[in-house]
Design a protein around this motif. Sequence first.
Motif, PDB file in Angstrom:
ATOM      1  N   MET A 197      -0.145  -1.260   5.568  1.00 17.64           N
ATOM      2  CA  MET A 197      -0.621   0.237   5.504  1.00 17.64           C
ATOM      3  C   MET A 197       0.518   0.341   4.983  1.00 17.64           C
ATOM      4  SD  MET A 197      -1.075   2.292   8.959  1.00 17.64           S
ATOM      5  CE  MET A 197      -2.532   1.355   9.521  1.00 17.64           C
ATOM      6  N   SER A 198       1.932   0.097   4.508  1.00 22.29           N
ATOM      7  CA  SER A 198       2.793   0.927   3.377  1.00 22.29           C
ATOM      8  C   SER A 198       3.129   0.815   2.712  1.00 22.29           C
ATOM      9  CB  SER A 198       4.395   0.504   4.421  1.00 22.29           C
ATOM     10  OG  SER A 198       4.760  -0.547   4.258  1.00 22.29           O
ATOM     11  N   ALA A 199       3.350   1.907   1.785  1.00 26.08           N
ATOM     12  CA  ALA A 199       3.651   0.921   0.247  1.00 26.08           C
ATOM     13  C   ALA A 199       4.462   0.250  -0.245  1.00 26.08           C
ATOM     14  CB  ALA A 199       3.820   3.322  -1.093  1.00 26.08           C
ATOM     15  N   ARG A 200       4.870  -0.279  -1.497  1.00 23.77           N
ATOM     16  CA  ARG A 200       6.256  -0.801  -1.354  1.00 23.77           C
ATOM     17  C   ARG A 200       7.420   0.047  -0.963  1.00 23.77           C
ATOM     18  NH1 ARG A 200       4.684  -2.023  -6.782  1.00 23.77           N
ATOM     19  NH2 ARG A 200       2.905  -1.867  -6.713  1.00 23.77           N
ATOM     20  N   HIS A 201       7.280   1.178  -1.612  1.00 23.97           N
ATOM     21  CA  HIS A 201       8.162   2.134  -1.521  1.00 23.97           C
ATOM     22  C   HIS A 201       7.707   3.585  -1.113  1.00 23.97           C
ATOM     23  CE1 HIS A 201      11.889   3.995  -3.512  1.00 23.97           C
ATOM     24  NE2 HIS A 201      12.423   2.454  -3.243  1.00 23.97           N
ATOM     25  N   PHE A 202       8.703   3.773  -0.674  1.00 27.10           N
ATOM     26  CA  PHE A 202       8.649   5.123  -0.075  1.00 27.10           C
ATOM     27  C   PHE A 202       8.382   6.392  -0.759  1.00 27.10           C
ATOM     28  CE2 PHE A 202      12.886   5.124  -0.633  1.00 27.10           C
ATOM     29  CZ  PHE A 202      13.440   6.570  -0.689  1.00 27.10           C
ATOM     30  N   LYS A 203       9.102   5.823  -1.729  1.00 27.95           N
ATOM     31  CA  LYS A 203       8.287   7.186  -3.689  1.00 27.95           C
ATOM     32  C   LYS A 203       6.979   7.280  -3.554  1.00 27.95           C
ATOM     33  CE  LYS A 203      13.385   6.501  -5.201  1.00 27.95           C
ATOM     34  NZ  LYS A 203      13.916   6.830  -6.098  1.00 27.95           N
ATOM     35  N   GLU A 204       6.178   6.227  -3.018  1.00 37.69           N
ATOM     36  CA  GLU A 204       5.019   6.086  -3.674  1.00 37.69           C
ATOM     37  C   GLU A 204       4.215   6.632  -2.514  1.00 37.69           C
ATOM     38  OE1 GLU A 204       3.660   2.247  -3.582  1.00 37.69           O
ATOM     39  OE2 GLU A 204       5.564   0.932  -5.513  1.00 37.69           O
ATOM     40  N   LEU A 205       4.080   7.191  -1.607  1.00 33.68           N
ATOM     41  CA  LEU A 205       3.856   7.940  -0.618  1.00 33.68           C
ATOM     42  C   LEU A 205       3.239   9.124  -0.404  1.00 33.68           C
ATOM     43  CD1 LEU A 205       5.627   6.794   2.798  1.00 33.68           C
ATOM     44  CD2 LEU A 205       3.125   6.080   1.836  1.00 33.68           C
ATOM     45  N   GLU A 206       1.985   9.411  -0.874  1.00 35.10           N
ATOM     46  CA  GLU A 206       2.103  11.189  -0.775  1.00 35.10           C
ATOM     47  C   GLU A 206       2.903  12.112  -0.883  1.00 35.10           C
ATOM     48  OE1 GLU A 206      -2.012  14.288  -1.493  1.00 35.10           O
ATOM     49  OE2 GLU A 206      -2.406  11.697  -0.921  1.00 35.10           O
ATOM     50  N   VAL A 207       2.581  11.495   1.581  1.00 35.42           N
ATOM     51  CA  VAL A 207       3.666  12.456   2.651  1.00 35.42           C
ATOM     52  C   VAL A 207       4.955  12.694   1.902  1.00 35.42           C
ATOM     53  CG1 VAL A 207       3.704  10.650   3.587  1.00 35.42           C
ATOM     54  CG2 VAL A 207       3.573  12.818   4.855  1.00 35.42           C
ATOM     55  N   TRP A 208       5.814  11.648   1.159  1.00 35.77           N
ATOM     56  CA  TRP A 208       6.677  11.672   0.978  1.00 35.77           C
ATOM     57  C   TRP A 208       6.416  12.683   0.106  1.00 35.77           C
ATOM     58  CZ3 TRP A 208      10.255  10.725  -3.037  1.00 35.77           C
ATOM     59  CH2 TRP A 208      11.147  10.808  -2.929  1.00 35.77           C
ATOM     60  N   GLN A 209       6.560  12.626  -0.671  1.00 38.08           N
ATOM     61  CA  GLN A 209       6.168  13.553  -2.201  1.00 38.08           C
ATOM     62  C   GLN A 209       6.237  15.364  -1.447  1.00 38.08           C
ATOM     63  OE1 GLN A 209       3.345  11.887  -4.656  1.00 38.08           O
ATOM     64  NE2 GLN A 209       4.848   9.571  -5.333  1.00 38.08           N
ATOM     65  N   LEU A 210       4.960  15.303  -0.592  1.00 39.32           N
ATOM     66  CA  LEU A 210       4.698  16.655  -0.320  1.00 39.32           C
ATOM     67  C   LEU A 210       5.923  16.780   0.604  1.00 39.32           C
ATOM     68  CD1 LEU A 210       2.320  18.646  -0.491  1.00 39.32           C
ATOM     69  CD2 LEU A 210       2.021  17.466   1.749  1.00 39.32           C
ATOM     70  N   ALA A 211       6.995  16.194   1.384  1.00 41.09           N
ATOM     71  CA  ALA A 211       7.793  16.860   2.323  1.00 41.09           C
ATOM     72  C   ALA A 211       8.852  16.808   1.432  1.00 41.09           C
ATOM     73  CB  ALA A 211       8.050  15.259   3.613  1.00 41.09           C
ATOM     74  N   MET A 212       8.902  16.495   0.551  1.00 39.14           N
ATOM     75  CA  MET A 212      10.628  16.227  -0.842  1.00 39.14           C
ATOM     76  C   MET A 212       9.832  17.794  -1.033  1.00 39.14           C
ATOM     77  SD  MET A 212      13.003  14.040  -0.759  1.00 39.14           S
ATOM     78  CE  MET A 212      13.708  14.489  -1.923  1.00 39.14           C
ATOM     79  N   ILE A 213       8.725  18.421  -1.859  1.00 38.64           N
ATOM     80  CA  ILE A 213       8.595  19.705  -2.717  1.00 38.64           C
ATOM     81  C   ILE A 213       8.814  20.619  -1.439  1.00 38.64           C
ATOM     82  CG2 ILE A 213       6.825  21.484  -3.148  1.00 38.64           C
ATOM     83  CD1 ILE A 213       5.183  18.340  -4.064  1.00 38.64           C
ATOM     84  N   LEU A 214       8.515  20.795  -0.077  1.00 41.85           N
ATOM     85  CA  LEU A 214       8.431  21.550   1.218  1.00 41.85           C
ATOM     86  C   LEU A 214      10.270  21.791   1.613  1.00 41.85           C
ATOM     87  CD1 LEU A 214       7.716  22.941   3.536  1.00 41.85           C
ATOM     88  CD2 LEU A 214       7.626  20.407   4.962  1.00 41.85           C
ATOM     89  N   THR A 215      11.357  20.294   1.676  1.00 41.16           N
ATOM     90  CA  THR A 215      12.303  20.583   1.483  1.00 41.16           C
ATOM     91  C   THR A 215      12.268  21.781  -0.015  1.00 41.16           C
ATOM     92  OG1 THR A 215      12.683  18.592   2.807  1.00 41.16           O
ATOM     93  CG2 THR A 215      14.381  19.483   1.209  1.00 41.16           C
TER      94      THR A 215
END
Length: 134
Positions: free
Chosen positions: A1-19
């Motif tokens: 269920m988890s990506a090998r690294h959080f940076k690969e997660l689309e939701v993390w990438q989106l949250a970084m843009i939001l921030t």
Amino acid sequence: MSARHFKELEVWQLAMILTKKIYELTSGFPREERYGLSSQLQRAAVSIPSNIAESNARTSTKDYARFVSIALGSSAELETQLLLSKELNLGDDGLRDEALLFCERSGQMLSRLHQALTHKLESDPRVPSPESRI
């Protein structure tokens, strides 16, 4: 269920843009808001990708779900604060509207991720669900 690294997660990438959008928005707030709503918006925004990253690093599904839930709560907090900033006419309308869209999208993604993790916990009898302790 988890990506090998959080940076690969689309939701993390989106949250970084939001921030980043929140920091852009709050840079246009009045100086007297630096330690008020501006700070609250920034802290809530930073909390979202931070908790996604921490959740991804966890070794159990239960911990993963807990940190995703915290990120989801921060997303709701951020959306509330963005709506308040709109009511108070703070910041650029276009930036705020864009941030609201990113906030809603990341909240939806986090909600789906949390549901999937909760389903996984419920379907595996070896992993106690949070509800079983109530």
